[in-house]
Enzyme design. Structure first.
Site, mmCIF file in Angstrom:
data_model
loop_
_atom_site.group_PDB
_atom_site.id
_atom_site.type_symbol
_atom_site.label_atom_id
_atom_site.label_comp_id
_atom_site.label_asym_id
_atom_site.label_seq_id
_atom_site.Cartn_x
_atom_site.Cartn_y
_atom_site.Cartn_z
ATOM 1 N N GLN A 83 0.873 -1.187 0.000
ATOM 2 C CA GLN A 83 0.000 0.000 0.000
ATOM 3 C C GLN A 83 0.905 1.231 0.000
ATOM 4 O OE1 GLN A 83 -3.373 -0.088 -0.147
ATOM 5 N NE2 GLN A 83 -3.807 2.070 0.152
ATOM 6 N N HIS A 115 8.551 -5.361 -1.247
ATOM 7 C CA HIS A 115 7.706 -5.127 -2.427
ATOM 8 C C HIS A 115 7.672 -3.619 -2.703
ATOM 9 C CE1 HIS A 115 4.651 -6.289 -5.354
ATOM 10 N NE2 HIS A 115 4.165 -5.093 -5.110
ATOM 11 N N LYS A 151 -0.918 -8.890 -15.927
ATOM 12 C CA LYS A 151 -1.882 -9.368 -14.921
ATOM 13 C C LYS A 151 -2.923 -8.301 -14.633
ATOM 14 C CE LYS A 151 -0.755 -9.731 -10.343
ATOM 15 N NZ LYS A 151 -0.026 -10.319 -9.221
ATOM 16 N N ASP A 162 8.092 -15.132 -8.570
ATOM 17 C CA ASP A 162 7.396 -13.953 -8.040
ATOM 18 C C ASP A 162 7.962 -13.616 -6.665
ATOM 19 O OD1 ASP A 162 5.679 -11.837 -8.155
ATOM 20 O OD2 ASP A 162 3.835 -12.992 -8.037
HETATM 21 C C1 R5P Z 1 1.908 -8.369 -6.331
HETATM 22 O O1 R5P Z 1 1.906 -7.744 -7.350
HETATM 23 C C2 R5P Z 1 2.930 -9.389 -5.971
HETATM 24 O O2 R5P Z 1 4.081 -9.291 -6.737
HETATM 25 C C3 R5P Z 1 2.367 -10.791 -6.058
HETATM 26 O O3 R5P Z 1 2.176 -11.145 -7.412
HETATM 27 C C4 R5P Z 1 1.080 -10.916 -5.306
HETATM 28 O O4 R5P Z 1 1.185 -10.358 -4.023
HETATM 29 C C5 R5P Z 1 0.681 -12.376 -5.209
HETATM 30 O O5 R5P Z 1 -0.528 -12.459 -4.503
HETATM 31 P P1 R5P Z 1 -1.507 -13.683 -4.725
HETATM 32 O O6 R5P Z 1 -0.769 -14.943 -4.375
HETATM 33 O O7 R5P Z 1 -2.645 -13.422 -3.762
HETATM 34 O O8 R5P Z 1 -1.957 -13.647 -6.148
#
Ligand code: R5P
Length: 279
Positions: free
Chosen positions: A83, A115, A177, A202
């Site tokens: 956030q 992040h 995405k 990721d």
């Molecule tokens: C967000 O953009 C992060 O890089 C991850 O892709 C995200 O937090 C993954 O969350 P979830 O497993 O709920 O899709």
């Protein structure tokens, strides 16, 4: 072995446990041992953060009262980084509130793959550094999957995925995405390299939706072997099953959060950064 113990052993430092007593009403009381070093390092991964954050602040106060002159926090997973802006009217910038809170108690914060998106460096919001896992993940790929191509599920993952693929000497693609809800995403992939094996990378897996959808998209294109590598294994209760049901051959993670999928150890990276900071 816990992340803290691994670090202590690599730094040839002593390691003391911070005792936490939980009262019946949910409050926490922490107790630290007498401070033997004027610069203790508090190590705590802050997933499921709300009570843990208060406890590390209480520990910081106790350590200062016990004689600590400088305090470093090592939080292998640092929460509240996503956030970083007001997405919808009425919301806070949680990242900034959290950063100010940590900065008021710790002289330095070290974390791993925070992040960070609109905020470029951790030091823009608090004294500290976010360490990269590019070399460690690339090394895993070279050792275990040098016939793969790397897949980043979204544009935010692009720069890391490019760097990992370059270090590992393999091709890569980056998807697009669209988030439809906390547990729902849609992912579109570009043309795939001519290889039958993919490693999805990721920074965070939470609901597992991102890795599951990306896996599903790769399966639909005929990829037979898909490994999903994530830095922070937040994994909600059914996340792993969801990713495996989508067709992932294996899900693995770095050890910033203790989890059965941990396969890449990052204590050496943090120990090296702490040693550099001492010099
Ligand atoms: C967000 O953009 C992060 O890089 C991850 O892709 C995200 O937090 C993954 O969350 P979830 O497993 O709920 O899709």
């Amino acid at each position: 072995m816990s992340f803290g113990k691994q670090l202590a052993s690599r730094l040839s430092a002593s390691c003391a446990h911070v005792a936490v007593h939980k009262f019946p009403d949910g409050e926490s009381l922490v107790r630290v041992l007498p401070v033997l070093d004027s610069h203790p390092i508090v190590v705590r991964s802050l997933h499921d953060p709300n009570s843990k954050v208060l406890e590390i602040l209480f520990a910081a106060d106790a350590l200062r009262r016990a004689g600590a002159k400088r305090l470093t926090l090592v939080a292998p997973y640092l929460p509240y980084m996503r956030q970083d802006t007001v997405f919808r009217h009425g919301e806070p910038v949680s990242q900034h509130v959290f950063a100010r809170l940590l900065a008021s108690w710790f002289d330095r914060v070290l974390t791993i793959e925070a992040h960070l998106h609109r905020t470029h460096r951790l030091s823009d919001i608090m004294p500290g550094r976010s360490l990269s896992t590019v070399k460690e993940i690339a090394a895993w790929i070279r050792r275990h999957a040098d016939d793969c191509f790397v897949v980043g599920p979204d544009s935010e993952s692009g720069p890391r995925v490019r760097a990992i693929a370059k270090h590992a000497g393999v091709p890569y693609i980056v998807g697009q995405k669209k988030r439809l809800g906390d547990r729902r995403v849609r992912i579109a992939l570009p043309a795939l390299p001519q290889r039958g094996r993919a490693v999805l990378v990721d920074d965070i897996a939470s609901s597992g939706a991102t890795l599951a959808e990306a896996t599903h998209a790769l399966r639909k294109r005929g990829i037979g072997r898909i490994e999903a590598v994530v830095v922070h294994a937040l994994f909600a209760a059914d996340a792993i099953k969801r990713i495996e049901r989508a067709g992932a051959t294996r899900v693995l993670s770095c050890d910033t959060i203790a989890h059965p999928t941990n396969a890449i150890s990052l204590a050496p990276v943090v120990a090296a950064a702490l040693n550099r900071g001492r010099g």
